[in-house]
Motif scaffolding. Structure first.
Motif, PDB file in Angstrom:
ATOM      1  N   SER A  57       0.836  -1.190   0.000  1.00  0.00           N
ATOM      2  CA  SER A  57       0.000   0.000   0.000  1.00  0.00           C
ATOM      3  C   SER A  57       0.875   1.246   0.000  1.00  0.00           C
ATOM      4  N   THR A  58       0.381   2.313  -0.586  1.00  0.00           N
ATOM      5  CA  THR A  58       1.102   3.585  -0.563  1.00  0.00           C
ATOM      6  C   THR A  58       1.133   4.190   0.834  1.00  0.00           C
ATOM      7  N   GLU A  59       0.354   3.636   1.785  1.00  0.00           N
ATOM      8  CA  GLU A  59       0.356   4.135   3.154  1.00  0.00           C
ATOM      9  C   GLU A  59       1.609   3.711   3.918  1.00  0.00           C
ATOM     10  N   GLY A  60       2.348   2.736   3.388  1.00  0.00           N
ATOM     11  CA  GLY A  60       3.578   2.305   4.047  1.00  0.00           C
ATOM     12  C   GLY A  60       3.895   0.865   3.705  1.00  0.00           C
ATOM     13  N   GLY A  61       5.174   0.526   3.755  1.00  0.00           N
ATOM     14  CA  GLY A  61       5.618  -0.828   3.469  1.00  0.00           C
ATOM     15  C   GLY A  61       7.118  -0.855   3.323  1.00  0.00           C
ATOM     16  N   ASP A  62       7.708  -2.023   3.524  1.00  0.00           N
ATOM     17  CA  ASP A  62       9.150  -2.164   3.422  1.00  0.00           C
ATOM     18  C   ASP A  62       9.463  -3.317   2.468  1.00  0.00           C
ATOM     19  N   ARG A  63       9.941  -4.427   3.004  1.00  0.00           N
ATOM     20  CA  ARG A  63      10.245  -5.580   2.169  1.00  0.00           C
ATOM     21  C   ARG A  63       9.051  -6.534   2.178  1.00  0.00           C
ATOM     22  N   VAL A  64       8.784  -7.122   1.036  1.00  0.00           N
ATOM     23  CA  VAL A  64       7.692  -8.084   0.999  1.00  0.00           C
ATOM     24  C   VAL A  64       8.117  -9.385   1.659  1.00  0.00           C
ATOM     25  N   ILE A  65       9.312  -9.865   1.335  1.00  0.00           N
ATOM     26  CA  ILE A  65       9.868 -11.033   2.011  1.00  0.00           C
ATOM     27  C   ILE A  65      11.217 -10.648   2.596  1.00  0.00           C
ATOM     28  N   GLU A  66      11.360 -10.809   3.921  1.00  0.00           N
ATOM     29  CA  GLU A  66      12.644 -10.602   4.597  1.00  0.00           C
ATOM     30  C   GLU A  66      13.028 -11.927   5.248  1.00  0.00           C
ATOM     31  N   GLY A  67      14.028 -12.592   4.680  1.00  0.00           N
ATOM     32  CA  GLY A  67      14.414 -13.912   5.143  1.00  0.00           C
ATOM     33  C   GLY A  67      15.758 -13.898   5.836  1.00  0.00           C
ATOM     34  N   ASP A  68      15.793 -14.300   7.123  1.00  0.00           N
ATOM     35  CA  ASP A  68      17.023 -14.350   7.916  1.00  0.00           C
ATOM     36  C   ASP A  68      17.204 -15.752   8.508  1.00  0.00           C
ATOM     37  N   THR A  69      18.456 -16.048   8.894  1.00  0.00           N
ATOM     38  CA  THR A  69      18.709 -17.191   9.775  1.00  0.00           C
ATOM     39  C   THR A  69      18.906 -16.702  11.201  1.00  0.00           C
ATOM     40  N   LEU A  70      19.943 -15.897  11.429  1.00  0.00           N
ATOM     41  CA  LEU A  70      20.162 -15.288  12.740  1.00  0.00           C
ATOM     42  C   LEU A  70      21.179 -14.175  12.577  1.00  0.00           C
ATOM     43  N   GLY A  71      20.830 -12.978  13.027  1.00  0.00           N
ATOM     44  CA  GLY A  71      21.699 -11.827  12.836  1.00  0.00           C
ATOM     45  C   GLY A  71      23.011 -11.928  13.577  1.00  0.00           C
ATOM     46  N   ASP A  72      23.010 -12.470  14.794  1.00  0.00           N
ATOM     47  CA  ASP A  72      24.224 -12.545  15.594  1.00  0.00           C
ATOM     48  C   ASP A  72      25.153 -13.671  15.158  1.00  0.00           C
ATOM     49  N   ASN A  73      24.627 -14.659  14.457  1.00  0.00           N
ATOM     50  CA  ASN A  73      25.423 -15.817  14.031  1.00  0.00           C
ATOM     51  C   ASN A  73      24.803 -16.372  12.762  1.00  0.00           C
ATOM     52  N   ASN A  74      25.332 -15.947  11.613  1.00  0.00           N
ATOM     53  CA  ASN A  74      24.762 -16.355  10.339  1.00  0.00           C
ATOM     54  C   ASN A  74      24.913 -17.842  10.056  1.00  0.00           C
ATOM     55  N   ALA A  75      25.744 -18.542  10.844  1.00  0.00           N
ATOM     56  CA  ALA A  75      25.937 -19.986  10.660  1.00  0.00           C
ATOM     57  C   ALA A  75      25.181 -20.804  11.705  1.00  0.00           C
ATOM     58  N   ALA A  76      24.277 -20.174  12.445  1.00  0.00           N
ATOM     59  CA  ALA A  76      23.519 -20.894  13.467  1.00  0.00           C
ATOM     60  C   ALA A  76      22.649 -21.969  12.819  1.00  0.00           C
TER      61      ALA A  76
END
Length: 296
Positions: free
Chosen positions: A194-213
């Motif tokens: 919507s034009t009222e607001g939005g960021d990423r449609v899909i945000e896929g993470d494993t773990l920010g502090d340890n990407n190999a978790a």
């Protein structure tokens, strides 16, 4: 029951061993009384909310002319694996989740719509339309809609649950978000920003502090339609795949995003891509900047 009026005031918890059954056609309204209403299914509890196409189950604010973020949404806490330890505490004090039971069963939700949820409680502490925390594959989720929330439409914190037939409409942060090692499946997802607001449609993470978790986030998604808009900051994008995640994405249409279609970010994520453990295939990424690859 659908014959009565129901009001959520504050946090409503379904305890271990209890089952909440909601009839098709029931409307549950979130109170406007200074509390943060939400519905939380605790580990060992179950929800059986089976609406139909003609008689959906609707969660919506009680106030007239509601806006995004009026209440906290629905949270399910399960006993399936996560990658931040054996267990973790949900956002906003909504319950403990995680465990070792991959096929844990928290019940069924079908034809359920959540409107104007996603209340912000503080910095990095926001509730979503639907939050699936360590939810196991024995749980059935299908025909769900998150409508005009102030944070994410759907968020997965680890677990193994799958989601089929899902619609995210006008949610002001991410439409679908996952972290902590989610490894379920998704099929037939539709997003309209919507034009009222939005960021990423899909945000896929494993773990920010340890990407190999481990477990890595490693979902399989197919038959996905992502329609973006420019909400005024030119930063909306389709997919941001990062922090070590793996996965497979098939039969997607990604279009209308002013920033980019798909970004793969951080060294481990790019390594996963190069090792064919992160794949986008048979898809149309229809953007001026379709792909972006960014190292750590």
């Amino acid at each position: 029951t659908s014959s009565a009026n129901w009001l959520l005031s504050g946090g409503v918890f379904v305890e271990d061993g209890a089952t909440l059954t909601i009839e098709a056609g029931t409307t549950i309204k979130a109170a406007n009384d200074g509390t943060t209403p939400f519905l939380s299914i605790l580990r060992g509890g179950k929800i059986m909310a089976n609406g139909t196409a003609s008689a959906p189950i609707v969660f919506t604010p009680v106030k007239d002319n509601p806006k995004a973020g009026e209440w906290g949404g629905i949270i399910i806490n399960g006993k399936a694996p996560i990658n931040v330890g054996l267990e973790a505490e949900g956002e906003g004090g909504t319950g403990t989740y995680g465990g070792i039971i991959s096929d844990d069963n928290s019940g069924t939700m079908s034809y359920v719509r959540v409107e104007y949820a996603g209340k912000i409680l503080g910095t990095d502490n926001e509730l979503n339309g639907f939050s699936f925390n360590g939810v196991g594959s024995g749980t059935t989720l299908e025909y769900l809609q998150a409508y005009k929330g102030s944070d994410d439409g759907f968020e997965f914190f680890g677990g193994t649950v799958s989601l089929k037939y899902a619609v995210s409409t006008g949610n002001q942060d991410d439409s679908f978000d996952w972290t902590h090692g989610w490894s379920g499946n998704g099929q037939f997802w539709v997003v309209q920003q919507s034009t009222e607001g939005g960021d990423r449609v899909i945000e896929g993470d494993t773990l920010g502090d340890n990407n190999a978790a481990t477990p890595y986030s490693n979902p399989t998604l197919a038959n996905i339609t992502l329609i973006g808009v420019d909400d005024g900051d030119a930063s909306n994008q389709g997919l941001k795949l990062r922090e070590g995640m793996k996965g497979n994405f098939y039969n997607m249409v990604v279009t209308g995003f002013p920033k980019r279609g798909c970004q793969v970010e951080h060294d481990i994520t790019i390594s996963n891509m190069n090792n064919q453990e992160l794949n986008v295939k048979n898809s149309i990424i229809d953007n001026v900047s379709p792909f972006k690859f960014t190292s750590s």
